[in-house]
Design a protein around this motif. Structure first.
Motif, PDB file in Angstrom:
ATOM      1  N   VAL A  94       0.869  -1.168   0.000  1.00 52.14           N
ATOM      2  CA  VAL A  94       0.000   0.000   0.000  1.00 52.14           C
ATOM      3  C   VAL A  94       0.908   1.220   0.000  1.00 52.14           C
ATOM      4  N   VAL A  95       0.797   2.075  -1.031  1.00 54.40           N
ATOM      5  CA  VAL A  95       1.684   3.234  -1.096  1.00 54.40           C
ATOM      6  C   VAL A  95       0.997   4.518  -0.631  1.00 54.40           C
ATOM      7  N   GLN A  96      -0.328   4.537  -0.633  1.00 51.32           N
ATOM      8  CA  GLN A  96      -1.038   5.686  -0.055  1.00 51.32           C
ATOM      9  C   GLN A  96      -2.455   5.267   0.289  1.00 51.32           C
ATOM     10  N   LEU A  97      -2.956   5.829   1.385  1.00 51.95           N
ATOM     11  CA  LEU A  97      -4.288   5.468   1.851  1.00 51.95           C
ATOM     12  C   LEU A  97      -5.006   6.743   2.301  1.00 51.95           C
ATOM     13  N   GLY A  98      -6.245   6.917   1.856  1.00 48.75           N
ATOM     14  CA  GLY A  98      -6.968   8.116   2.272  1.00 48.75           C
ATOM     15  C   GLY A  98      -8.216   8.335   1.452  1.00 48.75           C
ATOM     16  N   PRO A  99      -8.949   9.423   1.700  1.00 49.07           N
ATOM     17  CA  PRO A  99     -10.118   9.751   0.895  1.00 49.07           C
ATOM     18  C   PRO A  99      -9.684  10.099  -0.535  1.00 49.07           C
ATOM     19  N   PRO A 100     -10.539   9.806  -1.537  1.00 49.57           N
ATOM     20  CA  PRO A 100     -10.171  10.046  -2.932  1.00 49.57           C
ATOM     21  C   PRO A 100      -9.653  11.457  -3.195  1.00 49.57           C
ATOM     22  N   MET A 101     -10.293  12.471  -2.621  1.00 49.49           N
ATOM     23  CA  MET A 101      -9.883  13.832  -2.957  1.00 49.49           C
ATOM     24  C   MET A 101      -8.477  14.151  -2.430  1.00 49.49           C
ATOM     25  N   ASP A 102      -8.156  13.635  -1.254  1.00 52.47           N
ATOM     26  CA  ASP A 102      -6.806  13.837  -0.708  1.00 52.47           C
ATOM     27  C   ASP A 102      -5.762  13.192  -1.606  1.00 52.47           C
ATOM     28  N   ILE A 103      -6.075  11.979  -2.053  1.00 55.79           N
ATOM     29  CA  ILE A 103      -5.105  11.252  -2.873  1.00 55.79           C
ATOM     30  C   ILE A 103      -4.936  11.943  -4.219  1.00 55.79           C
ATOM     31  N   TYR A 104      -6.029  12.438  -4.759  1.00 58.63           N
ATOM     32  CA  TYR A 104      -5.965  13.130  -6.045  1.00 58.63           C
ATOM     33  C   TYR A 104      -5.187  14.440  -5.937  1.00 58.63           C
ATOM     34  N   LYS A 105      -5.475  15.194  -4.891  1.00 59.20           N
ATOM     35  CA  LYS A 105      -4.839  16.507  -4.764  1.00 59.20           C
ATOM     36  C   LYS A 105      -3.441  16.430  -4.176  1.00 59.20           C
ATOM     37  N   GLU A 106      -3.225  15.467  -3.310  1.00 59.05           N
ATOM     38  CA  GLU A 106      -1.922  15.378  -2.650  1.00 59.05           C
ATOM     39  C   GLU A 106      -1.335  13.979  -2.738  1.00 59.05           C
ATOM     40  N   PRO A 107      -1.012  13.548  -3.953  1.00 54.93           N
ATOM     41  CA  PRO A 107      -0.413  12.221  -4.088  1.00 54.93           C
ATOM     42  C   PRO A 107       0.909  12.163  -3.319  1.00 54.93           C
ATOM     43  N   ALA A 108       1.159  10.995  -2.718  1.00 57.00           N
ATOM     44  CA  ALA A 108       2.323  10.866  -1.848  1.00 57.00           C
ATOM     45  C   ALA A 108       3.627  10.758  -2.623  1.00 57.00           C
ATOM     46  N   ASN A 109       3.549  10.251  -3.846  1.00 56.57           N
ATOM     47  CA  ASN A 109       4.779  10.104  -4.626  1.00 56.57           C
ATOM     48  C   ASN A 109       4.466  10.132  -6.121  1.00 56.57           C
ATOM     49  N   LEU A 110       5.512  10.008  -6.933  1.00 61.60           N
ATOM     50  CA  LEU A 110       5.337  10.126  -8.385  1.00 61.60           C
ATOM     51  C   LEU A 110       4.468   9.013  -8.947  1.00 61.60           C
ATOM     52  N   PHE A 111       4.557   7.813  -8.347  1.00 54.24           N
ATOM     53  CA  PHE A 111       3.727   6.721  -8.844  1.00 54.24           C
ATOM     54  C   PHE A 111       2.249   7.053  -8.687  1.00 54.24           C
TER      55      PHE A 111
ATOM     56  N   VAL B 246      -3.151   7.993 -10.576  1.00 54.82           N
ATOM     57  CA  VAL B 246      -4.477   8.541 -10.271  1.00 54.82           C
ATOM     58  C   VAL B 246      -4.607   9.899 -10.966  1.00 54.82           C
ATOM     59  N   GLY B 247      -5.439   9.963 -11.984  1.00 55.15           N
ATOM     60  CA  GLY B 247      -5.666  11.222 -12.688  1.00 55.15           C
ATOM     61  C   GLY B 247      -4.578  11.521 -13.711  1.00 55.15           C
ATOM     62  N   THR B 248      -4.760  12.633 -14.427  1.00 51.77           N
ATOM     63  CA  THR B 248      -3.776  13.065 -15.417  1.00 51.77           C
ATOM     64  C   THR B 248      -2.858  14.080 -14.746  1.00 51.77           C
ATOM     65  N   THR B 249      -1.577  13.977 -15.037  1.00 46.13           N
ATOM     66  CA  THR B 249      -0.593  14.739 -14.276  1.00 46.13           C
ATOM     67  C   THR B 249       0.391  15.468 -15.172  1.00 46.13           C
ATOM     68  N   ASN B 250       0.716  16.699 -14.821  1.00 47.76           N
ATOM     69  CA  ASN B 250       1.840  17.407 -15.422  1.00 47.76           C
ATOM     70  C   ASN B 250       3.003  17.372 -14.446  1.00 47.76           C
ATOM     71  N   LEU B 251       4.194  17.140 -14.977  1.00 47.29           N
ATOM     72  CA  LEU B 251       5.382  17.128 -14.114  1.00 47.29           C
ATOM     73  C   LEU B 251       6.460  18.026 -14.718  1.00 47.29           C
ATOM     74  N   ILE B 252       7.027  18.874 -13.913  1.00 49.89           N
ATOM     75  CA  ILE B 252       8.168  19.690 -14.346  1.00 49.89           C
ATOM     76  C   ILE B 252       9.260  19.522 -13.290  1.00 49.89           C
ATOM     77  N   GLU B 253      10.465  19.165 -13.751  1.00 47.79           N
ATOM     78  CA  GLU B 253      11.564  18.937 -12.795  1.00 47.79           C
ATOM     79  C   GLU B 253      12.243  20.258 -12.434  1.00 47.79           C
ATOM     80  N   GLY B 254      12.748  20.297 -11.219  1.00 45.11           N
ATOM     81  CA  GLY B 254      13.424  21.522 -10.815  1.00 45.11           C
ATOM     82  C   GLY B 254      14.278  21.310  -9.583  1.00 45.11           C
ATOM     83  N   ARG B 255      14.798  22.431  -9.044  1.00 46.49           N
ATOM     84  CA  ARG B 255      15.676  22.391  -7.872  1.00 46.49           C
ATOM     85  C   ARG B 255      15.224  23.495  -6.929  1.00 46.49           C
ATOM     86  N   VAL B 256      15.174  23.156  -5.656  1.00 47.45           N
ATOM     87  CA  VAL B 256      14.716  24.134  -4.665  1.00 47.45           C
ATOM     88  C   VAL B 256      15.781  25.217  -4.503  1.00 47.45           C
ATOM     89  N   VAL B 257      15.390  26.491  -4.779  1.00 49.86           N
ATOM     90  CA  VAL B 257      16.370  27.574  -4.622  1.00 49.86           C
ATOM     91  C   VAL B 257      16.005  28.500  -3.467  1.00 49.86           C
TER      92      VAL B 257
END
Ligand code: ATP
Ligand code: MG
Length: 366
Positions: free
Chosen positions: A222-239, A244-255
């Motif tokens: 189990v990689v994440q557990l919770g209500p659907p909206m939490d999982i959709y809005k705040e996925p725990a990791n890239l998988f 879950v849902g369609t996703t945009n990803l942009i890589e970066g570095r914390v400055v």
């Protein structure tokens, strides 16, 4: 109602060991609709079969309604027919040589909860009404549509009023439209009857629509557990973000990470973006910025104060009926942004400015 603790099941095959389920724990509350969601082979069916008693786990514990039905430590393994569970499987397993009524009454005639004949008849009528098959009692099951057979399977699972209903991809054999209809029917039915359900699916939309809570599985865990909206809005990791849902990803570095670790600045190849940083993220760390297509606002002119605005060009326009999906070139990235179909459509090649509010961006460890 159902507690699963440290469940593990390994299969030995010709070419080695498959860890189908690894240290899986979750709890389903009374009246809750709980889903296991994940890609093919992630261990959903094996988990369900362990709970039903069709599979013996290697280790872990399972309680149904405060009664232990499996414990590797205490050597408990309650057989299938003594667990008060209803089951619906992907292949409906509706008996073709029986009528609808015979199929549905089977658990009351042959099962643990035998009822007098007139009582059985009454109960079958009630349950068929519930699944909207009122007039089909006498119809041979072989002459039903897929959706009707599926409802017969649900009715048969419900007729003995199990404490817990286990369902393994029960809608997967239906065509797209019927699937969506049945989703809503199931939802209504469970809400009305206040049933407890454990539902298995690889269809993220189905899980989002049906579940009170869900567990996303990947590689037997189990990689994440919770209500659907939490999982959709705040996925725990890239998988989870990608599954879950369609996703945009942009890589970066914390400055820029301020003291509280809240408001941060991430530098990417297409510009700097403000976003909320999770606690564990530190200055200099490589991260992925994740945001949903519907979180993006599309502007057709440059904005006055360009915070979190990235310029781009419309690459593709897809009309799907309930929305317009845009594929937008932003530097090397293709960003998906959706609008509702009543907003004036954009043209291919048009210049646009995409605005991503900081609170709609999720920062994930790269
Ligand atoms: N009886 C078995 N013998 C050997 N390996 C098995 C057995 N049953 C399942 N597995 C393996 O265990 C893993 C998990 O299988 P499982 O059927 O639980 O997946 P699933 O999540 O239900 O997938 P799907 O969505 O395709 O139904 C897979 O790698 C599968 O090949
Ligand atoms: Mg399966």
């Amino acid at each position: 109602m159902l507690t699963v603790e440290g469940l593990t099941r390994t299969f030995v095959t010709g070419d080695g060991q498959v860890q189908a389920v690894h240290d899986v724990s979750f709890e389903v509350k009374t009246g809750e609709f709980f889903s296991l969601l994940g890609p093919s082979g992630c261990g959903k069916t094996t988990t369900l079969r362990c709970i039903a008693g069709l599979e013996t786990p290697d280790s872990g514990e399972i309680w149904i309604d405060d009664k232990p039905v499996f414990s590797s430590k205490k050597g408990i393994m309650v057989p299938v027919h003594e667990r008060e569970i209803g089951m619906v499987f992907q292949s409906y397993a509706v008996w073709p040589h029986m009528t609808v009524a015979q199929n549905v009454s089977y658990p009351l005639v042959h099962g643990r909860r035998k009822l007098p004949r007139n009582e059985t008849k009454k109960r079958v009528k009630e349950i068929l009404h519930l699944v909207q098959l009122d007039d089909l009692e006498a119809r041979p099951s072989s002459l039903l549509s897929g959706g009707q057979q599926q409802r017969v399977a649900v009715a048969r699972a419900l007729v003995a009023e199990p404490q817990l209903l286990l369902m393994d991809e029960p809608l997967s054999n239906l065509d797209a439209k019927l699937r969506v209809e049945m989703r809503h029917e199931l939802r209504d039915l469970f809400e009305r009857l206040k049933l407890t359900a454990l539902y298995v699916t690889h269809d993220q939309e189905e899980a989002l629509v049906l579940s009170h809570r869900m567990a996303v599985m990947h590689g037997g865990r189990v990689v994440q557990l919770g209500p659907p909206m939490d999982i959709y809005k705040e996925p725990a990791n890239l998988f989870v973000a990608g599954f879950v849902g369609t996703t945009n990803l942009i890589e970066g570095r914390v400055v820029g990470a301020d003291g509280a670790g809240e408001r941060g600045l991430v530098e990417t190849a297409v510009g700097k973006l403000r976003c909320a940083l999770p606690q564990q993220v530190v200055q200099g760390q490589r991260v992925s910025l994740m945001f949903r297509p519907e979180a993006v606002s599309i502007h057709t002119a440059a904005c006055g104060s360009p915070v979190n605005v990235l310029p781009g060009h419309v690459r593709a326009v897809v009309f799907t009926g309930n929305r317009i999906e845009y594929d937008i070139d932003v530097g090397q990235y293709h960003v998906r942004a959706d609008t509702n179909p009543y907003v004036a459509p954009l043209e291919k090649g048009q210049s646009v400015w995409l605005e991503m509010p900081a609170d709609r961006i999720r920062v994930l460890a790269a």
